[in-house]
Design a protein around this motif. Sequence first.
Motif: not given
Length: 134
Positions: A37-52
Amino acid sequence: VYIVQPHPLGHIAFLSVQFEVKRKGIAGMRENIQSLPMSEVAVFAENLAKNLFMFYSDIDNQVKDKVAKSLLSTNGCNSVAIKRLNSSQDWVGNIFCEFTDETDLKEDELHKVLHEAAVNIQYILPEFKENKIE
């Protein structure tokens, strides 16, 4: 090297590894990252989605998300380079290149190599399909 993919497309809620290449004797990530669940790694998942591109030369001190840090370091990963994969403008996953020992590769070299890999993969990467690992 492995590819983390968000799913299901259109209502992204999970991360999973479908494709992985590993050296003999190296633990894989596929078994550890299945419908995470992305909620378990929310900050890391956000970084994966936003950073090239991201490079963590010292996972223990640079990765702030405790679950992500645990997943990476428990399997012997010392450093990791991560390149976002896109289909048009949509985030379709990330290619991870892990190092268990110190690497003499420079961050810009890693970025170039992963960018070339991403260009060849991102437009033909099939959507993640749930397969039960037994």
